[in-house]
Enzyme design. Sequence first.
Site, PDB file in Angstrom:
ATOM      1  CG  ASP A   1      -7.344   3.630  10.070  1.00 38.28           C
ATOM      2  OD1 ASP A   1      -7.467   2.227   9.737  1.00 38.28           O
ATOM      3  OD2 ASP A   1      -6.577   4.507   9.465  1.00 38.28           O
TER       4      ASP A   1
ATOM      5  CE  LYS B   1      -6.216   6.373   2.703  1.00 41.72           C
ATOM      6  NZ  LYS B   1      -5.433   6.050   3.883  1.00 41.72           N
TER       7      LYS B   1
ATOM      8  CD  GLU C   1      -4.448  -1.317   2.593  1.00 42.36           C
ATOM      9  OE1 GLU C   1      -3.564  -1.461   2.710  1.00 42.36           O
ATOM     10  OE2 GLU C   1      -5.513  -0.706   3.322  1.00 42.36           O
TER      11      GLU C   1
ATOM     12  CG  HIS D   1      -5.950  -3.990   5.799  1.00 41.99           C
ATOM     13  ND1 HIS D   1      -4.946  -2.926   5.756  1.00 41.99           N
ATOM     14  CD2 HIS D   1      -5.216  -5.092   6.090  1.00 41.99           C
ATOM     15  CE1 HIS D   1      -3.675  -3.400   5.660  1.00 41.99           C
ATOM     16  NE2 HIS D   1      -3.871  -4.688   5.769  1.00 41.99           N
TER      17      HIS D   1
ATOM     18  CG  HIS E   1      -8.618   2.238   2.241  1.00 44.11           C
ATOM     19  ND1 HIS E   1      -7.431   1.751   2.033  1.00 44.11           N
ATOM     20  CD2 HIS E   1      -8.415   2.642   3.388  1.00 44.11           C
ATOM     21  CE1 HIS E   1      -6.516   1.897   2.965  1.00 44.11           C
ATOM     22  NE2 HIS E   1      -7.045   2.397   3.748  1.00 44.11           N
TER      23      HIS E   1
ATOM     24  CG  ASP F   1      -8.664   5.066   5.947  1.00 41.84           C
ATOM     25  OD1 ASP F   1      -9.363   4.205   6.624  1.00 41.84           O
ATOM     26  OD2 ASP F   1      -7.604   5.097   5.582  1.00 41.84           O
TER      27      ASP F   1
ATOM     28  CD1 TRP G   1      -2.653   1.868   0.742  1.00 42.04           C
ATOM     29  CD2 TRP G   1      -1.238   2.432   2.188  1.00 42.04           C
ATOM     30  NE1 TRP G   1      -2.794   3.151   0.841  1.00 42.04           N
ATOM     31  CE2 TRP G   1      -2.126   3.367   1.857  1.00 42.04           C
ATOM     32  CE3 TRP G   1      -0.196   2.811   3.071  1.00 42.04           C
ATOM     33  CZ2 TRP G   1      -1.877   4.800   2.352  1.00 42.04           C
ATOM     34  CZ3 TRP G   1      -0.094   3.881   3.670  1.00 42.04           C
ATOM     35  CH2 TRP G   1      -0.939   5.030   3.410  1.00 42.04           C
TER      36      TRP G   1
ATOM     37  CG  ASP H   1      -5.137  -0.972   8.897  1.00 42.97           C
ATOM     38  OD1 ASP H   1      -4.310  -0.316   9.783  1.00 42.97           O
ATOM     39  OD2 ASP H   1      -4.958  -0.586   7.629  1.00 42.97           O
TER      40      ASP H   1
ATOM     41  CG  ASP I   1      -8.463  -0.411   5.350  1.00 47.13           C
ATOM     42  OD1 ASP I   1      -9.408   0.198   5.626  1.00 47.13           O
ATOM     43  OD2 ASP I   1      -7.529  -0.337   5.601  1.00 47.13           O
TER      44      ASP I   1
HETATM   45  C1  RNT Z   1      -3.523   3.072   5.234  1.00 52.04           C
HETATM   46  C2  RNT Z   1      -3.834   1.699   4.976  1.00 52.04           C
HETATM   47  C3  RNT Z   1      -2.749   1.015   5.497  1.00 52.04           C
HETATM   48  C4  RNT Z   1      -2.137   1.240   6.519  1.00 52.04           C
HETATM   49  C5  RNT Z   1      -1.307   0.348   7.324  1.00 52.04           C
HETATM   50  C6  RNT Z   1      -0.432   1.034   8.364  1.00 52.04           C
HETATM   51  O1  RNT Z   1      -4.835   3.693   4.738  1.00 52.04           O
HETATM   52  O2  RNT Z   1      -4.967   1.133   5.494  1.00 52.04           O
HETATM   53  O3  RNT Z   1      -2.992  -0.472   5.199  1.00 52.04           O
HETATM   54  O4  RNT Z   1      -3.108   1.433   7.513  1.00 52.04           O
HETATM   55  O5  RNT Z   1      -0.349  -0.259   6.332  1.00 52.04           O
HETATM   56 ZN    ZN Z   2      -5.180  -0.688   5.553  1.00 54.31          ZN
END
Ligand code: RNT
Ligand code: ZN
Length: 421
Positions: free
Chosen positions: A297, A227, A225, A287, A263, A295, A184, A328, A260
């Site tokens: 988290d 985004k 990955e 993720h 994303h 995003d 990513w 994640d 993810d």
């Molecule tokens: C970032 C991605 C990625 C990170 C990690 C730290 O938006 O989700 O996966 O969160 O690699």
């Molecule tokens: Zn991620």
Amino acid sequence: MNVYEYAKERYAALGIDTEAALTALRVVPVSLHCWQGDDVRGFDGDPSKPLTGGIQTTGSYPGRARTPEELMDDLDVVLSLIPGTPKMNLHASYAIFNRENGGWVDRDKLEPKHFQPWVDFCRARGLGCDFNPTFFSHERCDPLTLSSPNESTRRFWIDHGRACIRISQYLAEQLGKPCIMNIWTGDGCKDIPGDRLGPRQCYRDSIDAILAEPFDFSKVRPCVESKVFGIGVESYTAGSSEFSLLYAAMHRDKCIPLMDNGHYHPTEMVSDKISALLAFFPEIALHVTRPVRWDSDHVVLFDDETREIAREIVRCGGLNGRVDIALDYFDASINRLAAWVTGYRNFQKALLFALLQPNGELKAMQDAGNFTKLLVTQERLKTMPLGDVWDEYCRRCGKPLDDEWFPVVEQYEADVLSKRS
Ligand code: RNT
Ligand code: ZN
């Protein structure tokens, strides 16, 4: 009769076998991300340097792990509080440099020996380990990496990716479990770009160059990955959803797609995308996070979308190796161990909820066009005695019940975390 026996009968009346669910859940690997413990800072640079790549941790709750030893100590407490089969998930920036392995090297020169303490940590605890090249928080981000127009920047990051393939292969061989290696980058533009195709072609060619490093696909599972946007890269990302999916689709012999659930646009649901991908890919990676409007988290909750993701994984046969699950998220505003444990246990609970569904019957209702019964039954399932089966699961795994784990974290905070500056 104890509460579990009663719950077992209640589920059995719906044709659901709680014993089978308990057995199945125990062996599902779920990756535990090391980066919740130190706000994604890592050990290969100045810890005060900013987190880049368009991701952000907010909050300054005391107790962040500052060294590999502290992070491992924290992880041990977390591991003692979560049921199931965790797997470690490391970023390259968590390399451990010491006198025996020759000290610091830059990311393009990383070697398996820089992760030996992690191998030892995982082996002693029977854990597999996943891995991530770290394409952010580094001076060689210009600010782009694999899609940079600057060839020497691209070269550096390609070399980093290739080093990470070798490390991933080492982790898989040492620990006897496949290593999911996720690519990513935060590459993109803040404002409307003048060229999208050029950087995306560079990105494509750079991933090709990374995956040209020899590896055994049964041991190393590279992922891409996608985004949609990040902080400071609001207008375009090189690794968009279409880019990543198509890359994986056209390189099925050496790459799998990773979604993810933070994303995508806020009304897009990863739970809906899992089956779409599984209709074409033999294997996908996830993720699991919690986006709040963006995003962000946040810690994974036992919420509707988390349950729906788990239901899709289960009913699409994802527990048989078709879906690689990783967490994640990173919250620096609360106790970091509590964040880890809450999210991990919630995803376990969501998987248990998913395993306790009469999937065959729900499908039959849909196929027969009986959408009224489908709706009523799915609503009914929400208040079945899941908690009693969950408690039994924790007991059988030898792990604390929901009421029991937080006091352990509070005590650790008082004894250890509060003493960290
Ligand atoms: C970032 C991605 C990625 C990170 C990690 C730290 O938006 O989700 O996966 O969160 O690699
Ligand atoms: Zn991620």
